[in-house]
Write a protein that holds these residues in place. Structure first.
Motif, mmCIF file in Angstrom:
data_model
loop_
_atom_site.group_PDB
_atom_site.id
_atom_site.type_symbol
_atom_site.label_atom_id
_atom_site.label_comp_id
_atom_site.label_asym_id
_atom_site.label_seq_id
_atom_site.Cartn_x
_atom_site.Cartn_y
_atom_site.Cartn_z
ATOM 1 N N SER A 140 -2.620 -4.345 -0.475
ATOM 2 C CA SER A 140 -1.526 -4.989 -0.489
ATOM 3 C C SER A 140 -0.368 -4.654 -0.181
ATOM 4 O O SER A 140 0.607 -4.615 0.546
ATOM 5 C CB SER A 140 -1.128 -6.181 -1.843
ATOM 6 O OG SER A 140 -2.776 -7.235 -1.860
ATOM 7 N N MET A 141 0.040 -3.021 -0.577
ATOM 8 C CA MET A 141 1.130 -2.648 -0.297
ATOM 9 C C MET A 141 1.558 -1.838 0.699
ATOM 10 O O MET A 141 2.613 -2.377 1.494
ATOM 11 C CB MET A 141 0.869 -1.206 -1.256
ATOM 12 C CG MET A 141 2.894 -0.319 -1.743
ATOM 13 S SD MET A 141 2.849 0.851 -2.554
ATOM 14 C CE MET A 141 1.289 1.777 -2.085
ATOM 15 N N TRP A 142 0.721 -1.394 1.873
ATOM 16 C CA TRP A 142 0.256 -0.984 2.756
ATOM 17 C C TRP A 142 0.395 -2.586 3.590
ATOM 18 O O TRP A 142 0.597 -2.085 5.113
ATOM 19 C CB TRP A 142 -0.325 -0.472 3.097
ATOM 20 C CG TRP A 142 -0.611 1.507 2.231
ATOM 21 C CD1 TRP A 142 -1.282 1.765 1.786
ATOM 22 C CD2 TRP A 142 0.499 1.934 2.397
ATOM 23 N NE1 TRP A 142 -0.993 2.587 1.130
ATOM 24 C CE2 TRP A 142 0.315 2.486 1.158
ATOM 25 C CE3 TRP A 142 1.515 2.008 2.565
ATOM 26 C CZ2 TRP A 142 0.883 3.714 0.728
ATOM 27 C CZ3 TRP A 142 2.334 2.796 2.129
ATOM 28 C CH2 TRP A 142 2.120 3.976 1.387
ATOM 29 N N GLY A 143 0.575 -3.272 3.152
ATOM 30 C CA GLY A 143 0.625 -4.135 4.319
ATOM 31 C C GLY A 143 2.287 -5.538 4.126
ATOM 32 O O GLY A 143 2.398 -5.934 5.100
ATOM 33 N N LEU A 144 2.582 -4.510 2.971
ATOM 34 C CA LEU A 144 3.901 -4.419 3.004
ATOM 35 C C LEU A 144 5.254 -4.176 3.288
ATOM 36 O O LEU A 144 6.363 -4.285 4.494
ATOM 37 C CB LEU A 144 4.455 -5.582 1.497
ATOM 38 C CG LEU A 144 3.560 -6.050 0.744
ATOM 39 C CD1 LEU A 144 3.807 -6.343 -0.743
ATOM 40 C CD2 LEU A 144 3.553 -7.621 1.593
ATOM 41 N N HIS A 145 4.833 -2.877 3.129
ATOM 42 C CA HIS A 145 5.029 -1.835 3.565
ATOM 43 C C HIS A 145 4.796 -1.069 4.375
ATOM 44 O O HIS A 145 4.021 -0.162 4.318
ATOM 45 C CB HIS A 145 5.539 -0.348 2.265
ATOM 46 C CG HIS A 145 6.408 1.122 2.695
ATOM 47 N ND1 HIS A 145 6.380 1.710 1.878
ATOM 48 C CD2 HIS A 145 6.856 0.773 3.752
ATOM 49 C CE1 HIS A 145 7.287 2.806 2.388
ATOM 50 N NE2 HIS A 145 7.771 1.898 3.313
ATOM 51 N N LEU A 146 5.312 -1.468 6.201
ATOM 52 C CA LEU A 146 4.443 -0.939 7.426
ATOM 53 C C LEU A 146 4.820 -0.056 7.596
ATOM 54 O O LEU A 146 5.429 0.081 8.945
ATOM 55 C CB LEU A 146 4.901 -2.659 8.243
ATOM 56 C CG LEU A 146 3.852 -3.479 7.493
ATOM 57 C CD1 LEU A 146 4.587 -4.963 8.428
ATOM 58 C CD2 LEU A 146 2.109 -3.693 7.599
ATOM 59 N N ILE A 147 4.156 1.092 7.562
ATOM 60 C CA ILE A 147 4.264 2.831 8.305
ATOM 61 C C ILE A 147 2.982 3.326 8.676
ATOM 62 O O ILE A 147 2.282 2.602 8.485
ATOM 63 C CB ILE A 147 5.123 3.502 7.064
ATOM 64 C CG1 ILE A 147 4.020 3.726 6.216
ATOM 65 C CG2 ILE A 147 6.366 2.539 6.163
ATOM 66 C CD1 ILE A 147 4.288 4.816 4.830
ATOM 67 N N PRO A 148 3.098 4.541 9.183
ATOM 68 C CA PRO A 148 2.340 4.741 9.289
ATOM 69 C C PRO A 148 0.636 4.965 9.055
ATOM 70 O O PRO A 148 -0.521 5.137 9.824
ATOM 71 C CB PRO A 148 2.122 6.544 10.418
ATOM 72 C CG PRO A 148 4.058 6.169 10.400
ATOM 73 C CD PRO A 148 4.257 5.184 9.086
ATOM 74 N N THR A 149 0.622 5.019 7.851
ATOM 75 C CA THR A 149 0.065 5.689 6.623
ATOM 76 C C THR A 149 -0.604 3.950 7.109
ATOM 77 O O THR A 149 -1.580 3.659 6.544
ATOM 78 C CB THR A 149 0.067 4.922 5.139
ATOM 79 O OG1 THR A 149 1.108 6.311 5.280
ATOM 80 C CG2 THR A 149 -0.589 5.322 4.048
ATOM 81 N N SER A 150 -0.232 2.789 7.018
ATOM 82 C CA SER A 150 -1.206 1.632 7.002
ATOM 83 C C SER A 150 -1.659 0.613 8.206
ATOM 84 O O SER A 150 -3.156 0.967 8.541
ATOM 85 C CB SER A 150 0.220 0.501 7.046
ATOM 86 O OG SER A 150 1.111 -0.259 6.492
ATOM 87 N N LEU A 151 -1.479 1.521 9.686
ATOM 88 C CA LEU A 151 -2.435 1.884 10.329
ATOM 89 C C LEU A 151 -2.583 2.525 10.767
ATOM 90 O O LEU A 151 -4.538 2.983 11.152
ATOM 91 C CB LEU A 151 -1.277 2.075 11.864
ATOM 92 C CG LEU A 151 -1.863 1.611 12.679
ATOM 93 C CD1 LEU A 151 -2.098 0.630 13.565
ATOM 94 C CD2 LEU A 151 -0.790 2.267 14.186
#
Length: 659
Positions: free
Chosen positions: A250-261
């Motif tokens: 959920s966090m990487w769906g909120l904090h949208l950075i290269p880690t998310s992609l």
């Protein structure tokens, strides 16, 4: 209820030995809690021991003819409507309250429990895979986008840097705009968002949400596709829910950075990898695997290293089945179809070679990224590595270590609340691992998941015990949750088939009632507005706080770092100081030093009202960071002049009279 004899079970088969060994390891780890106080040392042995014990009970129990109780058909048919109504309320609440509040998270926990309850307790006739997957994806969308909608600016710290990098690409018209940054050789995220901004003719923030923001909730379906290659639709759907509700996901769906992609491409690669191991694959299937691995490399460095760990696990699984130790070449075709192990030598060699090549070209701190990383790692081994030299990993742990006073009951409980969902998932993962090591069930795909989860746990929990945190373990959890969700679903399936129905219902009920809420109330799921706001910092900002950053930048002329003398450095709390430096409003900004029961002595400081009401970081006189609430006079003394104020944020400076 009867039990099978030892002779009937051949108790020294591999899964039995592993379960007994797990119990012994859990018992051996228990004394460590008396040597050092650390959350996972206190809890993981108990989780491991419980998982092994439940597996052994299921192994030795005679199978009972009774079936697990299921939900009545009218209830099963009505629950999707209830879930949809709950999701509608989740959309309305932030619009009314202005943020995702405790009421929002409580309601989200109930909705999550209803979804998981349907998956676990619906009978086969009423089980609708598509409808349940729709509920999971809708929940993921609502849970993330309500936070993005209610937040002014961005959520998180690094996103401000990536926004500036993307703007540089748009202004330059090419990736050359970030040629001096480490993302120069891994620019896929920035190019995607920049292209979306141009294509949709929208600002960066909207383009980010329309590209990476939309992809993140949908990507959980890759877990379903991967798990469905191994088990039936019910348990594949459960794995999808376990992953979608996970806190770090959920966090990487909120904090949208290269880690998310990077996580999205990692999930795509995991699916392609398991697919080629489970079917008679074609060139197209292997090409997809190669494409996903290259995409990870061109997106994010930490994601790349995690991907290499997954490939190493797959390669070791290949060796295990080609060499054939412990008789792992005999399959139970009723569980997994016998298939010759896939040769991954070429893929592993290609990805390692490409990674080394790209990292050698990546600029980072006046040398290549590869050289810098190796230098930092060797320095850590020489200076700070040591057994039980535990480095704090959470803000709660940091605040406890920095505080001299005895922590309150709430301060002691909060870290366990944050970790509860992970521990539940870890427990069922252990059961799933025990199931797949049975030599008649073992095969390359499930062994890849087992080894990948084991290796990642070493980086997440093992190495920090020795003071080694160079691999940024907090970034690993979301990736780790992928194999854990799959193995966890297999573990719950194992318990439901092996244990007495009364025990099964108890285990499943506890899991259904606690897991969704535990993950939702964990700090990573609510960084935009923490539930425990006195223990966790808020990684989002009000409109007045962002307006102050812009105004102070205009007021000071946004000087470059080289133009600012050491005595002109700006001081404020962490994380607020990161916004000034990462946006370029005032590059030389750092965390203020506020002595215990004393006042700060900085020429230039910025106070915001959150410092008096919420959790923010300051350094003490010894340079140690800790969470503390301070009054305005402790950071901006009455003797200082007020340079700027908007009622919520104040910038003060040493007045000519006081100096």
């Amino acid at each position: 209820m009867g039990y099978k004899s030892l002779s009937e079970l051949r108790p020294f088969r591999l899964d039995t030995v592993a379960a007994i060994a797990g119990l012994l390891i859990a018992l051996a780890l228990l004394p460590l809690r008396f040597l050092v106080s650390q959350l996972y040392l206190n809890t993981v042995p108990l989780v491991l021991g419980t998982a092994c014990l439940l597996y052994l009970i299921g192994l030795y129990q005679q199978e009972d003819t009774a079936t697990i109780p299921t939900l009545p058909s009218p209830v099963t048919m009505a629950l999707p409507t209830v879930v949809l109504a709950g999701l509608s309320a989740l959309v309305v609440l932030p619009a009314i309250q202005g943020a995702r509040t405790t009421v929002f998270f409580a309601l989200a926990s109930v909705v999550g429990t209803l979804i998981v309850g349907q998956i676990v307790f619906a009978n086969d006739r009423d089980f609708k895979t598509g409808l349940l997957l729709l509920q999971i994806v809708l929940f993921a969308f609502v849970f993330r986008f309500t936070a993005l909608y209610a937040t002014t600016g961005y959520i998180g710290i690094d996103i401000w840097t990536h926004a500036e990098l993307t703007h540089a690409i748009l202004e330059e018209g090419s990736v050359g705009g970030i040629s001096d940054d480490k993302h120069y050789a891994s620019p896929f995220y920035h190019l995607l968002v920049a292209a979306s901004s141009v294509l949709y003719d929208v600002p960066f923030r909207v383009a980010l949400y329309l590209s990476v923001g939309i992809v993140m909730p949908i990507s959980v379906l890759l877990i379903y596709a991967t798990t469905n290659l191994l088990v039936s639709q019910r348990w594949a759907t459960l794995a999808t829910a376990l992953f979608a509700f996970a806190s770090h996901v959920s966090m990487w769906g909120l904090h949208l950075i290269p880690t998310s992609l990077g996580l999205v491409f990692f999930l795509g690669m995991l699916y392609a990898l398991i697919r080629v191991m489970r079917i008679e694959y074609t060139v197209r299937d292997f090409s997809l695997l190669l494409l996903m691995s290259v995409a990870v490399i061109l997106t994010h460095q930490v994601s790349t290293f995690i991907m290499l760990v997954l490939l190493l696990a797959a390669f070791l699984a290949q060796l295990v089945f080609e060499v054939g130790p412990l008789g792992l070449t005999r399959f139970d075709t009723s569980v997994f179809r016998a298939k010759k192990p896939v040769n991954l030598v070429g893929l592993v060699a290609f990805n390692i070679g490409l990674t080394i090549f790209v990292w050698s070209l990546t600029p980072y701190r006046q040398q290549s990224f590869l050289a810098t990383v190796l230098s930092y790692f060797s320095q850590t081994l020489e200076e700070s590595a040591g057994f039980l030299n535990i480095a704090s990993g959470t803000s709660a742990e940091a605040s406890e270590s920095g505080a001299e006073a005895t922590p309150t009951l709430l301060e002691q409980v909060v870290p366990y609340v944050d970790a509860l969902g992970f521990l539940f998932l870890l427990g069922v993962t252990f059961v799933g691992c025990l199931y797949v090591v049975h030599r008649r069930r073992a095969e390359q795909s499930v062994f890849t998941l087992l080894l990948a989860a084991a290796f990642m746990l070493v980086f997440v929990l093992g190495l920090p015990m020795f003071g080694i945190r160079n691999f940024i373990p907090t970034r690993w959890f979301a990736f780790l949750f992928a194999p854990m969700a799959i193995l966890g679903a297999i573990g719950l399936r194992t318990l439901s088939q092996g244990l007495n129905p009364k025990i099964v219902v108890s285990v499943l009920l506890v899991f259904v009632l606690i897991y969704p809420g535990a993950m939702i109330f964990a700090v990573e799921s609510n960084v935009d507005n923490p539930v425990f706001d006195e223990q966790h910092e808020r990684l989002a900002y009000d409109e007045s706080e962002l307006a102050a950053v812009e105004s102070i930048g205009h007021l000071t002329g946004s000087p470059s770092g080289q133009e600012i003398r050491p005595d002109q450095q700006l001081h404020t709390d962490h994380p607020y100081q990161t916004v000034f430096s990462r946006t370029g409003a005032y590059p030389s900004t750092t965390t203020a030093t506020v002595p215990d029961d004393g006042i700060a002595e900085h020429d230039y400081a910025v106070y915001r009202s959150t410092q008096s009401t919420g959790a923010t970081y300051f350094n003490d006189a010894d340079g140690n960071g800790r969470i503390e609430q301070i009054s305005q006079t402790r950071l901006c003394s009455p003797a200082q002049a007020t340079v700027y104020t908007n009622g919520d944020v104040t910038m003060c400076a040493a007045s000519p009279v006081s100096s």
